[in-house]
Design an enzyme around this catalytic site. Structure first.
Site, PDB file in Angstrom:
ATOM      1  N   HIS A 241      24.838  26.921  14.186  1.00 23.54           N
ATOM      2  CA  HIS A 241      24.028  28.137  14.258  1.00 23.54           C
ATOM      3  C   HIS A 241      24.722  29.216  15.089  1.00 23.54           C
ATOM      4  O   HIS A 241      25.560  28.926  15.948  1.00 23.54           O
ATOM      5  CB  HIS A 241      22.653  27.831  14.862  1.00 23.54           C
ATOM      6  CG  HIS A 241      22.735  27.342  16.287  1.00 23.54           C
ATOM      7  ND1 HIS A 241      22.896  28.204  17.363  1.00 23.54           N
ATOM      8  CD2 HIS A 241      22.698  26.094  16.810  1.00 23.54           C
ATOM      9  CE1 HIS A 241      22.942  27.509  18.476  1.00 23.54           C
ATOM     10  NE2 HIS A 241      22.831  26.221  18.174  1.00 23.54           N
ATOM     11  N   GLU A 339      19.120  19.251  16.343  1.00 25.70           N
ATOM     12  CA  GLU A 339      19.896  19.068  17.564  1.00 25.70           C
ATOM     13  C   GLU A 339      19.419  17.839  18.344  1.00 25.70           C
ATOM     14  O   GLU A 339      18.352  17.278  18.067  1.00 25.70           O
ATOM     15  CB  GLU A 339      19.802  20.336  18.435  1.00 25.70           C
ATOM     16  CG  GLU A 339      20.616  20.341  19.721  1.00 25.70           C
ATOM     17  CD  GLU A 339      22.124  20.170  19.532  1.00 25.70           C
ATOM     18  OE1 GLU A 339      22.532  19.147  18.938  1.00 25.70           O
ATOM     19  OE2 GLU A 339      22.883  21.039  19.999  1.00 25.70           O
TER      20      GLU A 339
END
Length: 478
Positions: A241, A339
Site C-alpha cells: 500500500h 497485515e
C-alpha cells in the site's frame, strides 16, 4: 532443470515459438522427399489446410488474451512464415474484432535452413535478391545452432518482455537444443521434439547471472547464457500500500503504535500521489491490460491503493456494468493477505458493512469471518511465523485459481514474510533484493511455477482456519 526458482519479472522474457502452418512443400515431401528439390516449390506458400490451421490458432490466441500481451512478432522472411505471422497476429483475419496488433518484423536470422532446396529460398524483397541461399551447399547444423544463438542474444537485448517468433521446425528445434542443455533429460526431450505445423510452444528465458557472481547477461557465454523455464507458471504482481497516515505518525512524529487515532489508517496526501504515479506507470507498461484479478487486504489503506491503481480516481464509485464494459479486473478483498494482526489499532479493520459503502467497486463476498473485525486481538500481536505460514497458504490458494496474472495489494510485513518463507521454508532460491522490506507503493513482480507448488512444505502447510479463503470461487466480472 531446477525450475523451483522465482525470478524478478524484469529479468525474464516470455518467448512464444511458432512454426508456420502447413505449406505446399510439406505435403509434397510426404509423398516424395525428392520433391523438395523441385523449383516449382520455390518459397512455398501455405496450403488451404495451412490457412485453416492459422485461423484456428488465431482464435485461440485472441481468446486466451495472448494477442494483447505480445509486444513484438519476429518472423522469417519466407512466404509461409509471413502468411502465418500476419494470419495469427496481424489484421488479415477478422478485422472487425481487432483493436490493435503488435508490430511484425521480418528477419533473415529466423529463416529456415539455407541452401539447395528451393522451398527455403525467399522471394525478392524490394528488388533485393536472396544472397544467403546457395544452390549447391546446405547449411550445416552447427551453422543453424550458431545462428539461433545470435538470434536469442538479439532477442534478449530487445526492450519487449513478451515476443512471438514465427519460424521453421528445424530452426526452432535447434534453438531449444542449445538453451535446454542444462535441463532434466525428460524435460529437454519434451521441449525439443519436432514442431508440428502451426504448433506454438512457450518458454521463459532468464538471465542466469542471477544465480552466479557474474553481474550481467552479456558476461555469460555459450549454453550458460539463458535458462529455460516451464510454461506452467503464474505471474504475481506484489504491491505494498502507499503511504498511510500511520506511517507518518509512527516514523516521523513518534506516535505510539497503540494509539486509537490510527485505527484502520487511510492514505496520506503523499500516499495518494504515490498511487497516482504508480497507476501512470502501470498504464504505460500495459500491465493494466494483462492483470486478470486484483486481491486486496480489507484494510482501508490497501483498498484505497487497489482502487487508485487499478481503477483510477476518475473511476471511483463506478457501476459493475461500467467496470465490465471497460475490461477492469475484478478487485476482491481477502482477510488472508492483511497485515500482521493484533495489538496495533492501525491494523484493525472497520466493519465490512461500512467499507462496502465507501468501496462499492470491491467484492467483499469472501470476507466471511464477520462484519466486525474478529481476527484482531487487543492483547496479542500475531507471531511472524504465523504471518509467514499465512503467506504460504495464500500462495497455495492463488495457484489454484484459474487466472494466470494476478495483482496483490497488501502490506510490508505480510509481503516480506511471504517471500522469506518461500525462500527459507520451501527452498526456492530468491535474490536478496526480493527479500528486503517493501517501500510504500512499491511493486515487485515474480513468477511461480508448478514445481514450486509441489514442494512438501507447501503441500502440508496449514494456517489458522479463520483466515482461510473458503474456495476459489467468487462473484467477479470475469
Amino acid at each position: 532443470m531446477d525450475a523451483r526458482f522465482l525470478y524478478p519479472l524484469e529479468s525474464c522474457k516470455i518467448i512464444h515459438l511458432l512454426r508456420h502452418g502447413q505449406a505446399l512443400h510439406n505435403v509434397e515431401a510426404e509423398k516424395d522427399r525428392n520433391a523438395l528439390l523441385s523449383p516449382h516449390l520455390f518459397d512455398a506458400p501455405l496450403t488451404d489446410h495451412g490457412h485453416q490451421q492459422v485461423e484456428n490458432l488465431r482464435e485461440r490466441v485472441v481468446s486466451s488474451g495472448l494477442l494483447k500481451r505480445v509486444e513484438l512478432v519476429v518472423t522469417s522472411p519466407l512466404f509461409r512464415t509471413m502468411q502465418t505471422a500476419v494470419g495469427v497476429f496481424g489484421n488479415e483475419y477478422k478485422q472487425s474484432s481487432m483493436t490493435s496488433s503488435p508490430p511484425i518484423l521480418a528477419l533473415e536470422v529466423a529463416r529456415d535452413r539455407n541452401g539447395v532446396r528451393p522451398p527455403d529460398m525467399r522471394r525478392n524483397i524490394e528488388s533485393e535478391e536472396d544472397n544467403l541461399w546457395r544452390p549447391d551447399v546446405r547449411e550445416s547444423e552447427e551453422e543453424i545452432l550458431a545462428r539461433g544463438l545470435e538470434f536469442m542474444k538479439w532477442l534478449w537485448k530487445r526492450p519487449e518482455k513478451e515476443v512471438a517468433v514465427v519460424s521453421h521446425g528445424i530452426v526452432l528445434q535447434h534453438m531449444l537444443y542449445v538453451f535446454a542443455n542444462d535441463c532434466d533429460l525428460s524435460i529437454r526431450h519434451e521441449l525439443c521434439k519436432r514442431f508440428a505445423n502451426c504448433e506454438i510452444r512457450t518458454v521463459v528465458i532468464v538471465d542466469k547471472g542471477l544465480r552466479t557472481s557474474l553481474p550481467t547477461y552479456m558476461d555469460l557465454c555459450g549454453t550458460q547464457m539463458l535458462r529455460l523455464s516451464s510454461p506452467h507458471f503464474k505471474t504475481l504482481h506484489l504491491v505494498r500500500h502507499a503511504q498511510g497516515v500511520h506511517n507518518i505518525a509512527l516514523e516521523e512524529k513518534g506516535e505510539k503504535p497503540e494509539s486509537e487515532k490510527l485505527f484502520d489508517a487511510h492514505l496520506s496526501p503523499k500516499g495518494l500521489q504515490q498511487v497516482s504515479e504508480r497507476r501512470n506507470q502501470i498504464l504505460e507498461s500495459g500491465l493494466l491490460n494483462t492483470v486478470e484479478l486484483v486481491i486486496t487486504s480489507p484494510l482501508c489503506r490497501a483498498m484505497e491503493t487497489s482502487i487508485g491503481i487499478f481503477r483510477g480516481q476518475e473511476y471511483v464509485n463506478i457501476s459493475e456494468d461500467f467496470a465490465k464494459a471497460n475490461n477492469f479486473p475484478p478487485i476482491v478483498a481477502l482477510e488472508i493477505c492483511r497485515e500482521r494482526m493484533g495489538l496495533y489499532p492501525c491494523d484493525r479493520r472497520a466493519s465490512i458493512s461500512t467499507r462496502r459503502t465507501f468501496f462499492p467497486e470491491i467484492d467483499f463476498t469472501m470476507v466471511i469471518e464477520s462484519d466486525e473485525d474478529a481476527l484482531w486481538q487487543d492483547k496479542e500481536r500475531e507471531k511472524l511465523e504465523d504471518v509467514a505460514t499465512r503467506g504460504l497458504h495464500f500462495v497455495k490458494w492463488l495457484w489454484e485459481r484459474p487466472e494466470k496474472e494476478i495483482a496483490i495489494v497488501s502490506h510490508g510485513i505480510f509481503l516480506q514474510q511471504t517471500l522469506c518463507a518461500l525462500h527459507g521454508k520451501v527452498g526456492i532460491p530468491l535474490e536478496d533484493s526480493l527479500l528486503t522490506r517493501f517501500a510504500n507503493c512499491e511493486l515487485r513482480s515474480i513468477r511461480i511455477e508448478k514445481s514450486d507448488m509441489e514442494a512438501d512444505t507447501l503441500m502440508t502447510c496449514n494456517c489458522r482456519n479463520y483466515v482461510t479463503p473458503p474456495s476459489t470461487s467468487f462473484h467477479s466480472h470475469a
